[in-house]
Every structure is written in C-alpha cells, then in structure tokens.
Scaffold this motif. Structure first.
Motif, PDB file in Angstrom:
ATOM      1  N   GLU A 294     -62.459  22.076  -2.272  1.00 20.77           N
ATOM      2  CA  GLU A 294     -61.302  21.307  -1.801  1.00 20.77           C
ATOM      3  C   GLU A 294     -60.668  21.940  -0.563  1.00 20.77           C
ATOM      4  O   GLU A 294     -60.008  21.262   0.218  1.00 20.77           O
ATOM      5  CB  GLU A 294     -60.243  21.207  -2.902  1.00 20.77           C
ATOM      6  CG  GLU A 294     -60.710  20.461  -4.145  1.00 20.77           C
ATOM      7  CD  GLU A 294     -59.688  20.504  -5.263  1.00 20.77           C
ATOM      8  OE1 GLU A 294     -59.430  19.451  -5.880  1.00 20.77           O
ATOM      9  OE2 GLU A 294     -59.131  21.596  -5.523  1.00 20.77           O
ATOM     10  N   ARG A 295     -60.854  23.217  -0.401  1.00 24.07           N
ATOM     11  CA  ARG A 295     -60.172  23.956   0.666  1.00 24.07           C
ATOM     12  C   ARG A 295     -60.870  23.808   2.017  1.00 24.07           C
ATOM     13  O   ARG A 295     -62.082  23.647   2.091  1.00 24.07           O
ATOM     14  CB  ARG A 295     -60.098  25.446   0.319  1.00 24.07           C
ATOM     15  CG  ARG A 295     -59.148  25.786  -0.795  1.00 24.07           C
ATOM     16  CD  ARG A 295     -58.994  27.288  -0.915  1.00 24.07           C
ATOM     17  NE  ARG A 295     -58.108  27.656  -2.005  1.00 24.07           N
ATOM     18  CZ  ARG A 295     -57.755  28.909  -2.274  1.00 24.07           C
ATOM     19  NH1 ARG A 295     -58.238  29.900  -1.534  1.00 24.07           N
ATOM     20  NH2 ARG A 295     -56.934  29.165  -3.275  1.00 24.07           N
ATOM     21  N   LYS A 296     -60.041  23.873   3.038  1.00 23.73           N
ATOM     22  CA  LYS A 296     -60.531  23.966   4.408  1.00 23.73           C
ATOM     23  C   LYS A 296     -59.673  25.009   5.116  1.00 23.73           C
ATOM     24  O   LYS A 296     -58.491  25.156   4.795  1.00 23.73           O
ATOM     25  CB  LYS A 296     -60.420  22.619   5.129  1.00 23.73           C
ATOM     26  CG  LYS A 296     -61.377  21.561   4.603  1.00 23.73           C
ATOM     27  CD  LYS A 296     -61.266  20.272   5.404  1.00 23.73           C
ATOM     28  CE  LYS A 296     -62.259  19.229   4.906  1.00 23.73           C
ATOM     29  NZ  LYS A 296     -62.134  17.949   5.663  1.00 23.73           N
ATOM     30  N   PRO A 297     -60.236  25.742   6.073  1.00 27.15           N
ATOM     31  CA  PRO A 297     -59.424  26.741   6.781  1.00 27.15           C
ATOM     32  C   PRO A 297     -58.248  26.071   7.486  1.00 27.15           C
ATOM     33  O   PRO A 297     -58.416  25.072   8.194  1.00 27.15           O
ATOM     34  CB  PRO A 297     -60.416  27.332   7.796  1.00 27.15           C
ATOM     35  CG  PRO A 297     -61.770  27.030   7.237  1.00 27.15           C
ATOM     36  CD  PRO A 297     -61.633  25.722   6.525  1.00 27.15           C
ATOM     37  N   VAL A 298     -57.054  26.594   7.268  1.00 22.26           N
ATOM     38  CA  VAL A 298     -55.862  26.049   7.917  1.00 22.26           C
ATOM     39  C   VAL A 298     -55.919  26.439   9.393  1.00 22.26           C
ATOM     40  O   VAL A 298     -55.976  27.628   9.721  1.00 22.26           O
ATOM     41  CB  VAL A 298     -54.583  26.596   7.251  1.00 22.26           C
ATOM     42  CG1 VAL A 298     -53.341  26.044   7.943  1.00 22.26           C
ATOM     43  CG2 VAL A 298     -54.568  26.225   5.763  1.00 22.26           C
ATOM     44  N   PRO A 299     -55.929  25.467  10.310  1.00 22.55           N
ATOM     45  CA  PRO A 299     -56.185  25.752  11.728  1.00 22.55           C
ATOM     46  C   PRO A 299     -55.074  26.502  12.447  1.00 22.55           C
ATOM     47  O   PRO A 299     -55.306  27.076  13.500  1.00 22.55           O
ATOM     48  CB  PRO A 299     -56.372  24.351  12.332  1.00 22.55           C
ATOM     49  CG  PRO A 299     -55.628  23.442  11.418  1.00 22.55           C
ATOM     50  CD  PRO A 299     -55.765  24.030  10.048  1.00 22.55           C
ATOM     51  N   HIS A 300     -53.877  26.477  11.889  1.00 25.64           N
ATOM     52  CA  HIS A 300     -52.756  27.159  12.523  1.00 25.64           C
ATOM     53  C   HIS A 300     -51.688  27.395  11.459  1.00 25.64           C
ATOM     54  O   HIS A 300     -51.802  26.899  10.340  1.00 25.64           O
ATOM     55  CB  HIS A 300     -52.182  26.322  13.677  1.00 25.64           C
ATOM     56  CG  HIS A 300     -51.893  24.908  13.281  1.00 25.64           C
ATOM     57  ND1 HIS A 300     -52.707  23.860  13.619  1.00 25.64           N
ATOM     58  CD2 HIS A 300     -50.894  24.373  12.528  1.00 25.64           C
ATOM     59  CE1 HIS A 300     -52.222  22.740  13.103  1.00 25.64           C
ATOM     60  NE2 HIS A 300     -51.124  23.029  12.444  1.00 25.64           N
ATOM     61  N   ILE A 301     -50.673  28.148  11.794  1.00 21.14           N
ATOM     62  CA  ILE A 301     -49.597  28.390  10.841  1.00 21.14           C
ATOM     63  C   ILE A 301     -48.863  27.084  10.563  1.00 21.14           C
ATOM     64  O   ILE A 301     -48.445  26.376  11.471  1.00 21.14           O
ATOM     65  CB  ILE A 301     -48.591  29.441  11.387  1.00 21.14           C
ATOM     66  CG1 ILE A 301     -49.293  30.783  11.600  1.00 21.14           C
ATOM     67  CG2 ILE A 301     -47.424  29.600  10.423  1.00 21.14           C
ATOM     68  CD1 ILE A 301     -49.820  31.412  10.325  1.00 21.14           C
ATOM     69  N   VAL A 302     -48.714  26.746   9.294  1.00 25.26           N
ATOM     70  CA  VAL A 302     -48.044  25.516   8.876  1.00 25.26           C
ATOM     71  C   VAL A 302     -46.743  25.887   8.160  1.00 25.26           C
ATOM     72  O   VAL A 302     -46.749  26.694   7.228  1.00 25.26           O
ATOM     73  CB  VAL A 302     -48.937  24.685   7.930  1.00 25.26           C
ATOM     74  CG1 VAL A 302     -48.190  23.448   7.437  1.00 25.26           C
ATOM     75  CG2 VAL A 302     -50.224  24.291   8.629  1.00 25.26           C
ATOM     76  N   GLN A 303     -45.654  25.293   8.621  1.00 20.22           N
ATOM     77  CA  GLN A 303     -44.356  25.528   7.990  1.00 20.22           C
ATOM     78  C   GLN A 303     -44.274  24.690   6.720  1.00 20.22           C
ATOM     79  O   GLN A 303     -44.521  23.481   6.759  1.00 20.22           O
ATOM     80  CB  GLN A 303     -43.220  25.112   8.924  1.00 20.22           C
ATOM     81  CG  GLN A 303     -43.274  25.717  10.314  1.00 20.22           C
ATOM     82  CD  GLN A 303     -42.631  27.087  10.368  1.00 20.22           C
ATOM     83  OE1 GLN A 303     -42.981  27.961   9.608  1.00 20.22           O
ATOM     84  NE2 GLN A 303     -41.682  27.258  11.268  1.00 20.22           N
ATOM     85  N   ILE A 304     -43.924  25.318   5.620  1.00 23.26           N
ATOM     86  CA  ILE A 304     -43.785  24.565   4.371  1.00 23.26           C
ATOM     87  C   ILE A 304     -42.456  24.913   3.722  1.00 23.26           C
ATOM     88  O   ILE A 304     -42.152  26.084   3.475  1.00 23.26           O
ATOM     89  CB  ILE A 304     -44.973  24.809   3.422  1.00 23.26           C
ATOM     90  CG1 ILE A 304     -44.798  24.002   2.126  1.00 23.26           C
ATOM     91  CG2 ILE A 304     -45.187  26.266   3.119  1.00 23.26           C
ATOM     92  CD1 ILE A 304     -46.052  23.915   1.276  1.00 23.26           C
TER      93      ILE A 304
END
Length: 553
Positions: A294-304
């Motif tokens: 299910e996972r994919k590398p997160v391309p950049h920092i994501v604010q959550i």
C-alpha cells in the motif's frame, strides 16, 4: 476619535464566503477540486456555488432556514459549504454513519427544509424521512439527490422522481445575487455532537467565527498560497475542521476521496503532490501501519494536522520517519474544530526522539483566533498550578467558540457558566504555558481514590511493538471501586498473551494504573475515527465486578 463611525467603506461583516469570491478571481485558472477524473478551476467552483445558491433559493429557502446534507467528501459536499450560506441559509452536515432513526431525530430538531443526499446513502435517508413523516407536526424536507459525478459529460441521474443536484445547477441563475450576512453573528452552520439522540446538541456557528477559525487554521498548519489538501477528515465534521473554508482562502486544490484507505492516501500523495492533510489518530495509525504493497515513498515533506484523542508518542515518531511533519491541534465541535496548536520550538530539535514525541503530543497553546485557553478548577474557576501535575478542566474563551446549542438554553448556559466554555476535558498546565490533556471528565478512572488517566495508560500500550490500537476504560472492582480495563487490537496474528502485555504496562506504570483486564478485539469507531468508549464501557461493565480476592492479587 469617539465620533468616528462605521460605514460601508470601513466595515463589512466577516464571512468565509468572501474567500470563495476572492479565489474565483485571484486563482481563477488554478485547480480547485480534484475527484477521480473530475477537475474544476476556482472560476468554475465559484460559478457552480452561485448557481447552487440560486437553486436553493428557488426551493423557497429564506434567510436562516436550515439545509441538510448527507454525503462523503465529494465535490458537491465542498460546494455546499459555500452555496448554502450564499443563499442566506444554514448548512447542517449530517454524519453519514447515522442510522435512519438518528437522522430522523436530527432532521426534526434542526427543522431542515431541504436535504441533499448522495446516492450511496439514499436508502437510509428514505427510511429517515418515512419515520419523520409519521411524527405529529413534523415537516419532511425536500430531497435533492446527488448522483456519482464520474465526468462532466455523464453527470446526471435520469430518474424523473428526483430533483437532482446537476439538473438544479443547470437551470439556475448564474447572475444570482449572493445573500451576504447583514450581521457577522448570523448563523452559517449547524453541527451535531455525538450525544444521544434523545437530547441532540446542535452546535451553531456564526459567519464571524467561521471566518476567523478558517484563517487561524491556515496559520496553525503553516499553509502557503495554493496548497494541495487531501480530504481525509470528513467535511461533515466541523465543516472539515474549518478547512473547507480555509483552502479557498489560500486558493488551494481540494483532493476529494469518497473512501479513505491507506492505499488511496499514498496514491494521492504521489499523484497530486499533496502538501497538507488532516486526520484523527486513527488516520495516522492507518498510514503508519500501512502494508508494504500500500505504501509509496512520500515525495516531499507533507504537513499533517491531527486532533481528537491525543496521538500516542510512538505513532507520532513513526509518522515523522515516513516523511510527515506532524502538527498537533486540539478542539471540539463547539470550537469550530481546531482551537489550540502545539507550537514547535527550535530548541526542542536537539532533544531525544522519545522526548520530542511526548512534547509534540501535548495540546499546546491557543491559536490566533482565540482569546485564551486555561486549565481551571471547575468549582472555584481558579487556574490550577502550572506545574504539569495539578489537574483541572480545560476551558476556552474567544471568537471561535460556538454561538450556543440550538433550542437548548439550559445546555448553553451550563457550557458557558463562569464566562468560559467548559470543555469537559481534564488536563494540566505545564510551566511553559502548554496544556496537556489527561482525560475526558467522564472517562477518568478513580481506583482506590487515585485518578488514572486512560490517555497515559493507552500511551504505554501503544509503545508495545505488537499493538495496533488500544483503548482503556474502567471496570467495576469490589475492592478498588474500578480498575483499568484495556481493549487491544494487534498488528497481526496473536503472538502475545494478555498477561505479558499487562506485565509490560506494570513495568512502566505505577501498579494501580496498569490494566487488570485485557481483551483482544477490533475497536468500535465513529465516522470521524474516534474510538467509541461508550460501547467499551458497556462491555467492561458486562464483565462484572472483579472480586475482592482478585483485586488484591
């Protein structure tokens, strides 16, 4: 100086509708909404919302009338956040997980005159309207169907028995004159808390509060111009924590998801270059514990931004490692969603990872839309000592607190008693001015005269490598009064015993705080991802009281 007066040139009532008006001009060619193959620009969204307001007005809706909606995070749901108040009406977003009986109660209480219904929920709403029609003096709202919008060429439902969303828009007036609020205190939205249906609490928002909380939300999540926001928070919950209005303020892109899953989140992060999302701790757990496929590398920092129950430190740590910048906020339906934020300080960067996670799990300080947040003795209204130990009730004051509860003067007065909004949450004030929740007043466990914070016990459980989810409630105990009872869901097939997990807790907590009972099961959740402790409390009581002999073991 005192003779200077308000006039149209220097004063207009605050309303988040203005965010859409501005976005439709400043960001007119920028993508506003993404939903599968569907794309709209801000110019198109503004046009659709104006036509929606016109269509609503054509249904004999007057200023202050309630318009309800039952829908997931789809384009129509987003447009209703603006189109309804642009018609001078009050938007009431109902929880899609409500059963027909609950919906009928809330529709009667709100006196909704129109209800927009996504095709997926048509059956339950039909049943709710049938129940409503059988009640004396009850008025049944007009039903407008929202079919699935797969493409602009194939967007209409052809059954002549229904008014449909797209047909209403196609016949509406593009030049409709927006009904701006005459007073910023006018109501913009009605949101129901998760209380019992026998005494529903309808939280009323004002245009002023919505405007201010939307801007505060932009600031607390460090949102620059044209963000890409992934909708994992239901828009029916506090109008999407006020982000429905906030994204328009910044001309962002709304990526809509009908169904929130780990794979859908990772796919959207990569495909749409998502910059921001929000979610309850259960959403964080979904992401943190996603399967490898299910996972994919997160391309950049994501604010959550996360809120709801305090997120376990272990989950926060995992999310940071995956590439998410965690922003912890705190709020309630009565505060338009977010009301505080755990502002991160640079000097904390050098602290050990475990300590950083504990700091980030605190609820923090008031956001810029509030006057103040404090922890007070609910009897004397005196502030507790800021020592991180003295427990009191978290209280809030400011412009982003609700107007009150619909048709419930007694509940409103009780909530505002003493000039502060009483949250019902118990917490401490740390020496640095940051608050930290310890429990809901109704959830605190009193064992042998000692207060047991279920949040602290759950935090320890989440540190166990085999545990995916955990919740702690009180179980009756003949000797101690009540003791902690833990409900646990494991990450995989059962490879640990209840006894070993209890021993794990006893090694890390005072013994009176460690669970005496531990049950393996899936945890019941609300549609906003909150664990339903009411159900777990009932199950713990059904287990019966622990005997005096067992208690002393």
């Amino acid at each position: 100086m005192d003779k200077l007066n308000r006039c149209p040139a220097n004063y207009t009532p605050l309303s988040p509708i203005v965010f859409l008006k501005r976005a439709g001009s400043v960001y007119r060619e920028h993508t506003s909404v993404v939903y599968g193959s569907v794309r709209f620009t801000w110019a198109e969204t503004l046009d659709r919302c104006i036509r929606l307001a016109s269509a609503i007005s054509s249904l004999n809706i007057s200023n202050g009338d309630v318009v309800a909606v039952v829908a997931p995070n789809i384009p129509a749901m987003y447009e209703l956040q603006f189109g309804v108040p642009m018609a001078g009406a009050v938007l009431c977003c109902l929880n899609v997980r409500h059963d027909a009986r609950t919906m009928s109660v809330l529709l009667r209480h709100s006196e909704a005159k129109v209800i927009f219904v996504d095709l997926q929920f048509l059956e339950v709403v039909h049943e709710a309207l049938h129940l409503l029609s059988q009640q004396k003096n009850a008025k049944v709202p007009i039903l407008v169907l929202i079919p699935e919008l797969n493409s602009r060429q194939n967007s209409q439902y052809t059954d002549p028995a229904y008014l449909t969303y797209e047909s209403l828009l196609s016949n509406a007036d593009r030049n409709f004159k927006i009904r701006w609020p005459e007073d910023e205190w006018d109501s913009i939205a009605l949101n129901y808390t998760s209380g019992t249906t026998s005494s529903p609490k309808g939280v009323v928002y004002s245009h002023r509060g919505a405007y201010l909380n939307a801007l505060a939300s932009v600031l607390l999540c460090e949102m620059m111009s044209m963000p890409v926001y992934l909708w994992t928070v239901p828009m029916f919950h506090c109008n999407g924590w006020s982000f429905a209005w906030a994204i328009a303020a910044q001309g962002g892109t709304n990526v809509c998801l009908r169904n929130v899953t780990a794979s859908a989140i990772f796919d959207a992060l990569v495909e749409h270059k998502v910059t921001h999302l929000s979610g309850a701790p259960t959403v964080l757990s979904m992401i943190a514990n996603a399967q490898p496929h299910e996972r994919k590398p997160v391309p950049h920092i994501v604010q959550i931004v996360t809120g709801g129950a305090p997120p376990p430190a272990a989950v926060l740590s995992t999310m940071t490692k995956l590439g998410f910048h965690m922003i912890h906020s705190y709020g309630l339906t009565e505060t338009y969603g977010p009301s505080s934020v755990c502002v991160w300080k640079p000097q904390w960067d050098s602290l050990p990872e475990e300590q950083q996670a504990k700091l980030k799990a605190r609820q923090g300080v008031p956001h810029l839309g509030l006057w103040d947040i404090d922890v007070k003795n609910p009897e004397t209204m005196e502030s507790v000592n800021a020592d991180g130990k003295a427990i009191g009730e978290v209280m809030i004051k400011g412009n982003t607190v609700m107007k009150g509860y619909l048709n419930d003067v007694a509940a409103t007065e009780a909530a505002f008693d003493g000039g502060w909004f009483r949250t019902g949450d118990l917490g401490v004030m740390h020496p640095d001015g940051y608050i930290e929740l310890k429990d809901r007043s109704k959830d605190i466990i009193i064992s042998g005269g000692e207060n047991v914070s279920t949040i602290e016990v759950e935090s320890i459980l989440y540190n166990h490598p085999e545990i995916l989810e955990a919740a702690v409630v009180g179980r009756p105990d003949e000797y101690w009064g009540e003791t902690p009872c833990a409900f646990v869901k494991l990450k995989g097939p059962k490879q640990v015993t209840a006894e070993s997990i209890i021993a794990f807790c006893r090694a890390r907590l005072p013994h009176f705080m460690a669970p005496k009972t531990l049950i393996f099961q899936d945890l019941p959740k609300s549609s906003t991802g909150k664990i339903q402790k009411v159900e777990l409390k009932q199950k713990a009581r059904a287990l019966g009281s622990i005997t005096k002999r067992q208690s002393k073991l």
